[in-house]
Write an enzyme that holds these catalytic residues in place. Structure first.
Site, PDB file in Angstrom:
ATOM      1  N   GLY A 145       0.823  -1.204   0.000  1.00  0.00           N
ATOM      2  CA  GLY A 145       0.000   0.000   0.000  1.00  0.00           C
ATOM      3  C   GLY A 145       0.854   1.250   0.000  1.00  0.00           C
ATOM      4  N   GLU A 173       4.974  -6.386   2.150  1.00  0.00           N
ATOM      5  CA  GLU A 173       5.130  -6.958   0.805  1.00  0.00           C
ATOM      6  C   GLU A 173       5.095  -5.874  -0.259  1.00  0.00           C
ATOM      7  OE1 GLU A 173       1.967 -10.410   2.147  1.00  0.00           O
ATOM      8  OE2 GLU A 173       1.433  -8.845   0.743  1.00  0.00           O
ATOM      9  N   PRO A 174       6.075  -5.010  -0.274  1.00  0.00           N
ATOM     10  CA  PRO A 174       6.051  -3.916  -1.244  1.00  0.00           C
ATOM     11  C   PRO A 174       6.389  -4.384  -2.653  1.00  0.00           C
ATOM     12  CG  PRO A 174       8.121  -3.918  -0.052  1.00  0.00           C
ATOM     13  CD  PRO A 174       7.283  -5.008   0.566  1.00  0.00           C
ATOM     14  N   GLY A 175       5.672  -3.877  -3.632  1.00  0.00           N
ATOM     15  CA  GLY A 175       6.011  -4.123  -5.030  1.00  0.00           C
ATOM     16  C   GLY A 175       6.381  -2.789  -5.670  1.00  0.00           C
ATOM     17  N   TYR A 233      -6.081   0.942 -15.811  1.00  0.00           N
ATOM     18  CA  TYR A 233      -6.399   1.675 -14.575  1.00  0.00           C
ATOM     19  C   TYR A 233      -6.582   3.165 -14.812  1.00  0.00           C
ATOM     20  CZ  TYR A 233      -4.210  -2.421 -12.293  1.00  0.00           C
ATOM     21  OH  TYR A 233      -3.861  -3.667 -11.868  1.00  0.00           O
ATOM     22  N   CYS A 238      -4.219  -2.008 -32.503  1.00  0.00           N
ATOM     23  CA  CYS A 238      -5.553  -1.722 -33.032  1.00  0.00           C
ATOM     24  C   CYS A 238      -6.583  -1.680 -31.920  1.00  0.00           C
ATOM     25  CB  CYS A 238      -5.919  -2.721 -34.113  1.00  0.00           C
ATOM     26  SG  CYS A 238      -4.954  -2.387 -35.577  1.00  0.00           S
TER      27      CYS A 238
HETATM   28  C1  LIG Z   1       0.129  -6.993  -5.396  1.00  0.00           C
HETATM   29  C2  LIG Z   1       0.353  -7.327  -3.991  1.00  0.00           C
HETATM   30  C3  LIG Z   1       1.304  -6.625  -3.255  1.00  0.00           C
HETATM   31  C4  LIG Z   1       2.129  -5.494  -3.809  1.00  0.00           C
HETATM   32  O1  LIG Z   1       1.387  -4.335  -4.026  1.00  0.00           O
HETATM   33  P1  LIG Z   1       2.111  -2.985  -4.489  1.00  0.00           P
HETATM   34  O2  LIG Z   1       1.011  -2.014  -4.621  1.00  0.00           O
HETATM   35  O3  LIG Z   1       2.785  -3.243  -5.780  1.00  0.00           O
HETATM   36  O4  LIG Z   1       3.093  -2.610  -3.452  1.00  0.00           O
HETATM   37  C5  LIG Z   1       1.514  -7.037  -1.948  1.00  0.00           C
HETATM   38  N1  LIG Z   1       0.806  -8.053  -1.400  1.00  0.00           N
HETATM   39  C6  LIG Z   1      -0.120  -8.748  -2.107  1.00  0.00           C
HETATM   40  C7  LIG Z   1      -0.832  -9.869  -1.455  1.00  0.00           C
HETATM   41  C8  LIG Z   1      -0.377  -8.402  -3.408  1.00  0.00           C
HETATM   42  O5  LIG Z   1      -1.300  -9.080  -4.084  1.00  0.00           O
END
Ligand SMILES: *Cc1c(COP(=O)(O)O)cnc(C)c1O
Length: 409
Positions: free
Chosen positions: A218, A259-261, A302, A328
């Site tokens: 988040g 769990e940062p992405g 999005y 296309c």
């Molecule tokens: C996608 C996801 C994340 C990462 O979210 P970000 O917005 O990219 O930080 C973390 N935990 C879970 C379970 C997810 O599905």
């Protein structure tokens, strides 16, 4: 990222190409990690954002673990050298067979519905620990597609079903070692985070075997000029304080997991594309580039805003354009943007392309997926080759049925 280097990369490796900065990834990881000191914090990078094994190895080197949402992602992690005890598996709506497979691989298991919880209890009882994904119904941000904690979301077990969880856990004598929540991708505000955390703290006393709390992700990064980003120092301090207090009341020091992405890789990536045409219509001037929604899906999926720059003509006169792809579909990458005057052949750089860029790319229109390049210590390294024509039909099966000449009477 250095502009001349980006132009050199576009020459050397061609376009479209995803370019990532190793240093930026390292910086973001460390910034996040340090925000929670002195806690025992574990960051499990959500590899769905960007899963090139070189990026995974880089993050492993920084000390990260992984958050995987499929068996295949677990295998990517293992292949990159992560040990199973560094991997959390957080699937949604998968078959129990997949969960059993993950248990065999030895990773942490996060269960997100009551049926699976019960099956897990039946199969493993007390012998394998599990984590439970709680949906605290906290609405984070405004976009229902990326807010996954609200009432209509398919993710997690509702906080209102805790009594039911408790009965299953007791009945099978299950060992619950973690509680998890992931409320979405738009949290700006420590208070939203903490409201969710409080709900988890409240139910923690029901589970005496906890080893960690996992607060998902988040963390927001800026996309637009003037966008807010998560003030990590401030949020980190508040969460740290609340977690220390919680551990005291729980009676034991637990690990704090995230769990940062996006936070780790979004800003570290750019997508370099080349201008095919500058097309004046009755209403606007389109810049048509050699990429599109097949390579960067977020703008159409999005309505996401990605900054775009003409790096071939940084100081040119500012003009208004709509930047579109060559697919296309109406695959607009940016509406009504001021760019330095664009000529055909110019290289544009699209920002925030590190997260959910390449990993969401596809072969629509039978177009090839881009190359990926990693900049490390000012040197560009190819980390994924551009696809080739064979990649498009590699798995096709040729039937004999239609190859014979049909005789016409
Ligand atoms: C996608 C996801 C994340 C990462 O979210 P970000 O917005 O990219 O930080 C973390 N935990 C879970 C379970 C997810 O599905």
């Amino acid at each position: 990222m250095n502009n001349n280097l980006l132009l050199e990369i576009s020459e050397k490796f061609g376009t479209p190409t995803y370019v990532y900065s190793a240093e930026k990834i390292q910086d973001q990881y460390q910034k996040l990690y340090n925000s929670f000191q002195p806690l025992n914090v574990k960051l499990h990078y959500a590899l769905k954002a960007l899963n090139n094994s070189n990026i995974l190895k880089l993050l492993k080197h920084e000390g990260a673990g992984l958050d995987a949402v499929s068996l295949e992602e677990i295998h990517l992690g293992l292949r990159a050298g992560f040990t199973p005890d560094k991997i959390m598996y957080t699937p949604n709506c998968v078959a129990f067979d997949e969960i059993k497979e993950a248990v065999k691989l030895g990773v942490f298991i996060n269960l997100d519905n009551l049926t699976m919880l019960e099956k897990f209890g039946q199969e493993y009882g007390h012998s394998v620990g599990c984590c439970i994904r709680i949906n605290p119904h906290i609405m984070a941000g405004g976009n229902a597609n990326i807010s996954v904690g609200h009432i209509d979301s398919k993710f997690g077990i509702s906080i209102h079903q805790v009594r039911h969880i408790e009965r299953i856990v007791d009945n099978y004598n299950m060992k619950v070692i973690g509680l998890h929540m992931h409320t979405g991708s738009d949290i700006l505000d420590a208070d939203v985070f903490l409201r969710g955390a409080d709900l988890l703290y409240d139910i923690a006393s029901l589970f005496p075997n906890l080893e960690f709390m996992d607060f998902g992700s988040g963390f927001k990064v800026p996309y637009k000029e003037g966008d807010m980003h998560t003030d990590m120092a401030k949020i980190g301090k508040k969460i740290t304080e609340s977690f220390v207090k919680f551990c005291q009341s729980y009676g034991r020091e637990l690990e704090l997991w995230f769990e940062p992405g996006k936070y780790i890789v979004s800003e570290a990536g750019k997508l370099l594309v080349k201008t095919n045409v500058v097309k004046q219509t009755t209403s606007t001037v389109f810049v048509g580039v050699n990429s599109g929604q097949n390579h960067l899906l977020r703008p159409v999926l999005y309505n996401a805003y990605h900054r775009i720059e003409n790096i071939s003509n940084l100081d040119g006169e500012q003009k208004l354009y709509s930047i579109v792809g060559n697919i296309c579909e109406s695959d607009t990458l940016g509406y009504d943007r001021f760019l330095s005057e664009v000529k055909e052949g110019d290289i544009l750089s699209i920002a925030n392309a590190g997260a959910y860029g390449f990993s969401m790319s596809n072969q629509y229109n039978a177009r090839l997926r881009p190359a990926e390049v990693l900049i490390y210590q000012n040197k560009a390294h190819l980390i994924r080759k551009r696809e080739e024509l064979e990649d498009i039909f590699r798995n096709e099966v040729q039937l004999e049925l239609f190859t014979k000449e049909v005789e016409i009477e």
